[in-house]
Design an enzyme around this catalytic site. Structure first.
Site, PDB file in Angstrom:
ATOM      1  N   GLU A  32      62.269  50.461 -32.412  1.00 36.02           N
ATOM      2  CA  GLU A  32      62.386  49.945 -31.045  1.00 36.02           C
ATOM      3  C   GLU A  32      63.736  50.337 -30.453  1.00 36.02           C
ATOM      4  O   GLU A  32      64.715  50.537 -31.182  1.00 36.02           O
ATOM      5  CB  GLU A  32      62.293  48.415 -31.059  1.00 36.02           C
ATOM      6  CG  GLU A  32      60.894  47.874 -30.910  1.00 36.02           C
ATOM      7  CD  GLU A  32      60.378  47.913 -29.462  1.00 36.02           C
ATOM      8  OE1 GLU A  32      60.875  48.728 -28.656  1.00 36.02           O
ATOM      9  OE2 GLU A  32      59.472  47.132 -29.151  1.00 36.02           O
ATOM     10  N   ASP A  33      63.781  50.414 -29.126  1.00 41.84           N
ATOM     11  CA  ASP A  33      65.071  50.609 -28.460  1.00 41.84           C
ATOM     12  C   ASP A  33      65.821  49.287 -28.337  1.00 41.84           C
ATOM     13  O   ASP A  33      67.025  49.231 -28.555  1.00 41.84           O
ATOM     14  CB  ASP A  33      64.891  51.280 -27.084  1.00 41.84           C
ATOM     15  CG  ASP A  33      63.862  50.581 -26.216  1.00 41.84           C
ATOM     16  OD1 ASP A  33      63.099  49.747 -26.735  1.00 41.84           O
ATOM     17  OD2 ASP A  33      63.817  50.859 -25.009  1.00 41.84           O
ATOM     18  N   ASP A  89      64.713  41.948 -27.133  1.00 42.14           N
ATOM     19  CA  ASP A  89      65.302  40.990 -26.191  1.00 42.14           C
ATOM     20  C   ASP A  89      64.853  39.586 -26.590  1.00 42.14           C
ATOM     21  O   ASP A  89      65.552  38.888 -27.328  1.00 42.14           O
ATOM     22  CB  ASP A  89      64.855  41.389 -24.772  1.00 42.14           C
ATOM     23  CG  ASP A  89      65.515  40.558 -23.696  1.00 42.14           C
ATOM     24  OD1 ASP A  89      66.187  39.574 -24.021  1.00 42.14           O
ATOM     25  OD2 ASP A  89      65.354  40.885 -22.503  1.00 42.14           O
ATOM     26  N   PHE A  97      72.019  43.235 -18.229  1.00 40.29           N
ATOM     27  CA  PHE A  97      71.004  44.228 -17.869  1.00 40.29           C
ATOM     28  C   PHE A  97      71.554  45.603 -18.232  1.00 40.29           C
ATOM     29  O   PHE A  97      72.428  46.124 -17.558  1.00 40.29           O
ATOM     30  CB  PHE A  97      70.709  44.140 -16.377  1.00 40.29           C
ATOM     31  CG  PHE A  97      69.417  44.787 -15.974  1.00 40.29           C
ATOM     32  CD1 PHE A  97      68.933  45.936 -16.611  1.00 40.29           C
ATOM     33  CD2 PHE A  97      68.650  44.242 -14.970  1.00 40.29           C
ATOM     34  CE1 PHE A  97      67.745  46.522 -16.254  1.00 40.29           C
ATOM     35  CE2 PHE A  97      67.446  44.828 -14.581  1.00 40.29           C
ATOM     36  CZ  PHE A  97      67.002  45.967 -15.227  1.00 40.29           C
ATOM     37  N   ARG A 156      66.734  56.215 -18.177  1.00 37.73           N
ATOM     38  CA  ARG A 156      66.425  56.413 -19.596  1.00 37.73           C
ATOM     39  C   ARG A 156      67.198  57.608 -20.155  1.00 37.73           C
ATOM     40  O   ARG A 156      67.530  57.643 -21.335  1.00 37.73           O
ATOM     41  CB  ARG A 156      64.928  56.687 -19.792  1.00 37.73           C
ATOM     42  CG  ARG A 156      64.011  55.517 -19.521  1.00 37.73           C
ATOM     43  CD  ARG A 156      62.612  55.825 -20.064  1.00 37.73           C
ATOM     44  NE  ARG A 156      61.579  55.027 -19.431  1.00 37.73           N
ATOM     45  CZ  ARG A 156      61.234  53.794 -19.815  1.00 37.73           C
ATOM     46  NH1 ARG A 156      61.869  53.222 -20.817  1.00 37.73           N
ATOM     47  NH2 ARG A 156      60.278  53.145 -19.212  1.00 37.73           N
TER      48      ARG A 156
HETATM   49  C1  PRP Z   1      61.118  46.896 -23.998  1.00 41.42           C
HETATM   50  C2  PRP Z   1      61.445  47.276 -25.442  1.00 41.42           C
HETATM   51  C3  PRP Z   1      60.585  46.336 -26.227  1.00 41.42           C
HETATM   52  C4  PRP Z   1      60.507  45.110 -25.348  1.00 41.42           C
HETATM   53  C5  PRP Z   1      61.472  44.088 -25.848  1.00 41.42           C
HETATM   54  O1  PRP Z   1      59.998  47.592 -23.585  1.00 41.42           O
HETATM   55  O2  PRP Z   1      61.160  48.613 -25.722  1.00 41.42           O
HETATM   56  O3  PRP Z   1      59.302  46.875 -26.481  1.00 41.42           O
HETATM   57  O4  PRP Z   1      60.878  45.494 -24.018  1.00 41.42           O
HETATM   58  O5  PRP Z   1      61.381  42.910 -25.087  1.00 41.42           O
HETATM   59  P1  PRP Z   1      61.103  41.501 -25.781  1.00 41.42           P
HETATM   60  O6  PRP Z   1      61.925  41.416 -27.018  1.00 41.42           O
HETATM   61  O7  PRP Z   1      61.578  40.497 -24.741  1.00 41.42           O
HETATM   62  O8  PRP Z   1      59.639  41.373 -26.036  1.00 41.42           O
HETATM   63  P2  PRP Z   1      59.511  47.609 -22.065  1.00 41.42           P
HETATM   64  O9  PRP Z   1      58.403  46.593 -21.884  1.00 41.42           O
HETATM   65  O10 PRP Z   1      60.684  47.471 -21.151  1.00 41.42           O
HETATM   66  O11 PRP Z   1      58.840  49.044 -21.922  1.00 41.42           O
HETATM   67  P3  PRP Z   1      59.532  50.487 -22.005  1.00 41.42           P
HETATM   68  O12 PRP Z   1      59.958  50.727 -23.425  1.00 41.42           O
HETATM   69  O13 PRP Z   1      58.440  51.417 -21.586  1.00 41.42           O
HETATM   70  O14 PRP Z   1      60.699  50.489 -21.050  1.00 41.42           O
END
Ligand code: PRP
Length: 183
Positions: A103-104, A107, A156, A169
């Site tokens: 994962e990136d 949160d 953010f 990105r």
């Molecule tokens: C981001 C990230 C995780 C998620 C984390 O994806 O890559 O998958 O949010 O959030 P959480 O811990 O609150 O569940 P996002 O939905 O922004 O999609 P993206 O990777 O396409 O930007």
């Protein structure tokens, strides 16, 4: 692009390109050791994980396979609800494989909880998680994260895969987005 090309969109840089590269190399060395003799599958969560998947996989000194999932999280606005829908599933049968979910950012941890229980139900030999960034709220989530790049404050942030409205990105560093951009 780098932060000098952003024209005041960031309040500050949290992690530089060089710090990212150094930390990814350290994590790759740990993974090389931990997965010696194992059949490693990296599972990247689209879209944000593309940068770390590209850099981490190339920093490994061993073979790995790569596959991808795309999920969408239902919620109000930017708040995740934990109800997750799979938009793109794996092409690989993970039964018996050593899976590293990449994962990136974690949160709230709600997306991760869903993904881990979903993947675990498919019978991998092992399942671990790597994230480049972890925010404080993730600590309340019971899912163990084996590899963490950086613990960051609840701001953010954009760059290195992290977006605002689909942009930023491709920023090489990671920075805090200025409120005037998103408010
Ligand atoms: C981001 C990230 C995780 C998620 C984390 O994806 O890559 O998958 O949010 O959030 P959480 O811990 O609150 O569940 P996002 O939905 O922004 O999609 P993206 O990777 O396409 O930007």
């Amino acid at each position: 692009m780098d932060d000098t090309q952003l024209d005041g969109d960031l309040t500050r840089v949290l992690v530089t390109k060089e710090e990212l590269a150094a930390r990814i190399s350290e994590l790759a060395a740990e993974i090389d050791r931990d997965y010696a003799g194992k059949d490693l599958l990296l599972v990247g969560v689209l879209n944000g994980a593309v940068m770390v998947m590209a850099d981490l996989s190339r920093a490994l000194t061993r073979h790995c396979r790569m596959d991808w999932m795309a999920v969408s999280s239902y919620g109000s606005g930017s708040q995740s609800s934990g109800v997750v829908r799979i938009l793109k599933d794996l092409s690989t049968d993970v039964t018996g494989l050593d899976v590293l979910l990449v994962e990136d950012i974690i949160d709230t941890g709600l997306t991760l909880s869903y993904l881990v229980s979903n993947l675990r139900s498919r019978g991998p030999a092992s399942l671990r998680v790597l994230t480049v960034f972890r925010k404080p709220e993730a600590a309340r989530n019971p899912v163990e994260i084996a590899y963490v790049g950086f613990d960051i404050p609840n701001e953010f942030v954009v760059g290195y895969g992290l977006d605002y409205d689909g942009r930023y990105r491709n920023l090489t560093s990671v920075g805090a987005l200025a409120p005037h951009v998103y408010s």
